[in-house]
Design an enzyme around this catalytic site. Structure first.
Site, PDB file in Angstrom:
ATOM      1  N   SER A 118     -36.913  -7.328 -13.959  1.00 33.22           N
ATOM      2  CA  SER A 118     -36.835  -8.024 -12.769  1.00 33.22           C
ATOM      3  C   SER A 118     -36.689  -9.562 -12.795  1.00 33.22           C
ATOM      4  CB  SER A 118     -38.025  -7.730 -12.140  1.00 33.22           C
ATOM      5  OG  SER A 118     -38.371  -6.450 -11.709  1.00 33.22           O
ATOM      6  N   ASP A 178       0.850  -1.089  -0.058  1.00 34.96           N
ATOM      7  CA  ASP A 178      -0.076   0.076  -0.165  1.00 34.96           C
ATOM      8  C   ASP A 178       0.776   1.156   0.000  1.00 34.96           C
ATOM      9  OD1 ASP A 178      -2.869  -1.306   2.195  1.00 34.96           O
ATOM     10  OD2 ASP A 178      -1.830  -1.754   0.089  1.00 34.96           O
ATOM     11  N   LYS A 218     -26.308 -14.741  -5.930  1.00 37.04           N
ATOM     12  CA  LYS A 218     -27.221 -13.380  -6.000  1.00 37.04           C
ATOM     13  C   LYS A 218     -26.731 -12.533  -5.169  1.00 37.04           C
ATOM     14  CE  LYS A 218     -31.916 -12.075  -6.661  1.00 37.04           C
ATOM     15  NZ  LYS A 218     -31.958 -10.775  -5.381  1.00 37.04           N
TER      16      LYS A 218
HETATM   17  C1  LIG Z   1     -30.113  -9.975 -16.300  1.00 37.02           C
HETATM   18  C2  LIG Z   1     -31.060 -10.663 -15.350  1.00 37.02           C
HETATM   19  C3  LIG Z   1     -32.467 -10.124 -15.352  1.00 37.02           C
HETATM   20  C4  LIG Z   1     -31.090 -12.307 -15.569  1.00 37.02           C
HETATM   21  C5  LIG Z   1     -30.766 -10.706 -13.891  1.00 37.02           C
HETATM   22  N1  LIG Z   1     -31.219  -9.786 -13.222  1.00 37.02           N
HETATM   23  C6  LIG Z   1     -30.534  -9.619 -11.921  1.00 37.02           C
HETATM   24  N2  LIG Z   1     -31.139  -8.604 -11.138  1.00 37.02           N
HETATM   25  C7  LIG Z   1     -32.551  -8.159 -11.566  1.00 37.02           C
HETATM   26  C8  LIG Z   1     -33.550  -7.885 -10.435  1.00 37.02           C
HETATM   27  N3  LIG Z   1     -33.021  -6.902  -9.736  1.00 37.02           N
HETATM   28  C9  LIG Z   1     -33.839  -6.202  -8.819  1.00 37.02           C
HETATM   29  N4  LIG Z   1     -33.160  -4.971  -8.163  1.00 37.02           N
HETATM   30  C10 LIG Z   1     -34.264  -4.426  -7.508  1.00 37.02           C
HETATM   31  C11 LIG Z   1     -35.365  -4.271  -7.624  1.00 37.02           C
HETATM   32  C12 LIG Z   1     -36.245  -5.281  -8.474  1.00 37.02           C
HETATM   33  N5  LIG Z   1     -35.071  -6.282  -9.240  1.00 37.02           N
HETATM   34  C13 LIG Z   1     -31.816  -7.062  -9.277  1.00 37.02           C
HETATM   35  C14 LIG Z   1     -30.855  -7.724 -10.211  1.00 37.02           C
HETATM   36  C15 LIG Z   1     -29.612 -10.248 -11.478  1.00 37.02           C
HETATM   37  C16 LIG Z   1     -28.748  -9.956 -10.130  1.00 37.02           C
HETATM   38  C17 LIG Z   1     -27.590 -10.794  -9.865  1.00 37.02           C
HETATM   39  C18 LIG Z   1     -27.039 -10.600  -8.587  1.00 37.02           C
HETATM   40  N6  LIG Z   1     -27.694  -9.850  -7.640  1.00 37.02           N
HETATM   41  O1  LIG Z   1     -26.214 -11.155  -8.221  1.00 37.02           O
HETATM   42  C19 LIG Z   1     -27.238 -11.654 -10.818  1.00 37.02           C
HETATM   43  N7  LIG Z   1     -26.112 -12.466 -10.769  1.00 37.02           N
HETATM   44  N8  LIG Z   1     -27.935 -12.013 -12.191  1.00 37.02           N
HETATM   45  C20 LIG Z   1     -28.894 -11.020 -12.364  1.00 37.02           C
HETATM   46  N9  LIG Z   1     -29.490 -11.207 -13.491  1.00 37.02           N
END
Ligand SMILES: CC(C)(C)c1nc(N2CCN(c3ncccn3)CC2)c2cc(C(N)=O)c(N)nc2n1
Length: 328
Positions: A83, A34, A116
């Site tokens: 979503s 660092d 996720k």
């Molecule tokens: C591209 C898709 C739709 C398949 C998709 N959508 C995601 N999300 C959607 C809903 N989201 C959301 N956020 C706030 C309110 C409603 N929906 C939050 C992200 C994903 C979130 C993560 C994660 N968190 O690690 C992930 N590895 N893959 C994702 N892939």
């Protein structure tokens, strides 16, 4: 040194520091102490102040945060951030698999399963390889321009390894250790504590003063491509590998499976391994890997038919009574 040599010196410093940033924050493999890093940064900041004509948007000095903003501009996402449908048990996953195979007919089905990350969904836009804009997901169609704050994320590249024009999606999050450190400081200052790392990440990214965001140790995993110019990709897994090639931080715990039973045992494995992670996750995301099959499956009103979130059961909140400050 003449101006030419000074420009060369600044360019070399910038490249060296960006390389160290990549090794330290994307590969988790520090290449210098660092101390040495701070010395290089101090020298570059001082030279760029002395010779502003040699400043560039991808300079690591851009990561320390500029002036506070009066408010955040609204931005329309070119491709809406969707979503995710939810699955809460094995039955829901078998049901998801059945619906996918109905459309897949007899073609091989591959699932990409990802952790996720429990953070804040964001969209990053790059033009010819340079980071130009970052925004919150918002309601999926309209978000807020938080470019200044996202620039302070050490693992976020300001310049990609290729001059591509691309819009990518990811989850900005706060590692557990950072969350605890920040709450300890807030407690000492008598400030309200953040309830969990997701709220702390959201609160940090919604700071109008980027210098505050820069103190918060935010990080990001990229997980999807919105739009990309001049590149044909055939699957989600190929897309994620390409994001890694470009210099993005993509979560390594992802795996491909060809049947739902193996997906289910992987999900079970992470249900127990979850506390060992240095960041919080609130489930797993299961996605059809093949882009053509994703297109064939299409979308419901607000979420893809080709992906589903498996939500872990909420951790029972065992409040140990003596820990509660009973304010009488
Ligand atoms: C591209 C898709 C739709 C398949 C998709 N959508 C995601 N999300 C959607 C809903 N989201 C959301 N956020 C706030 C309110 C409603 N929906 C939050 C992200 C994903 C979130 C993560 C994660 N968190 O690690 C992930 N590895 N893959 C994702 N892939």
């Amino acid at each position: 040194m003449d101006l030419k040599e000074i420009e060369k010196k600044i360019e070399d410093l910038r490249k060296t520091i960006n390389q160290h940033n990549y090794s330290y924050y994307v590969l988790d493999q520090p290449t210098i102490t660092d101390q040495e890093y701070d010395e290089l940064m101090r020298e570059l900041i001082q030279l760029e102040e002395q010779y502003p004509q040699f400043q560039t948007p991808d300079s690591p000095t851009q990561k320390v945060g500029g002036q506070p903003l009066p408010y955040f501009e609204k931005v329309e996402h070119k491709v809406p951030l969707l979503s995710l449908g939810n699955a809460y048990n094995e039955q829901d996953l078998y049901e998801f698999d059945r619906r996918v195979r109905q459309v897949a007919d007899n073609q091989e089905v591959r699932y990409m399963v990802e952790l996720k990350i429990d953070g804040l969904a964001v969209s990053l836009t790059y033009e010819n390889g340079l980071f130009v804009m970052g925004a919150t997901r918002g309601d999926g169609t309209t978000g807020e321009d938080i470019t200044q704050n996202l620039k302070t994320i050490r693992s976020l590249p300001l310049r990609l390894n290729e001059p591509v024009t691309i819009e990518v999606r990811g989850e900005a999050y706060l590692p557990k250790k950072e969350f605890e450190r920040i709450n300890r400081i807030r407690e000492e200052r008598g400030e309200p504590l953040f309830a969990n790392p997701r709220n702390a990440a959201a609160g940090s990214l919604r700071q109008l003063d980027p210098k505050i965001a820069a103190e918060r140790g935010l990080d990001i995993f990229l997980y999807g491509i919105g739009t990309i110019e001049g590149k044909e990709l055939s699957s989600h897994s190929e897309g994620l590998n390409y994001l890694e090639q470009l210099g993005f931080k993509v979560n390594k715990e992802r795996r491909l499976f060809t049947n739902i039973d193996d997906v289910i045992s992987f999900v079970k494995e992470w249900t127990t391994k979850r506390p060992t992670l240095p960041y919080e996750i609130d489930g797993m995301v299961i996605k059809v890997d093949s882009y053509p099959l994703q297109r064939a499956l299409g979308f419901t009103a607000k979420s893809p038919r080709w992906a589903i979130a498996y939500k872990f059961p909420a951790e029972e909140v065992v409040t140990i009574l003596e820990d509660i400050e009973v304010n009488v």
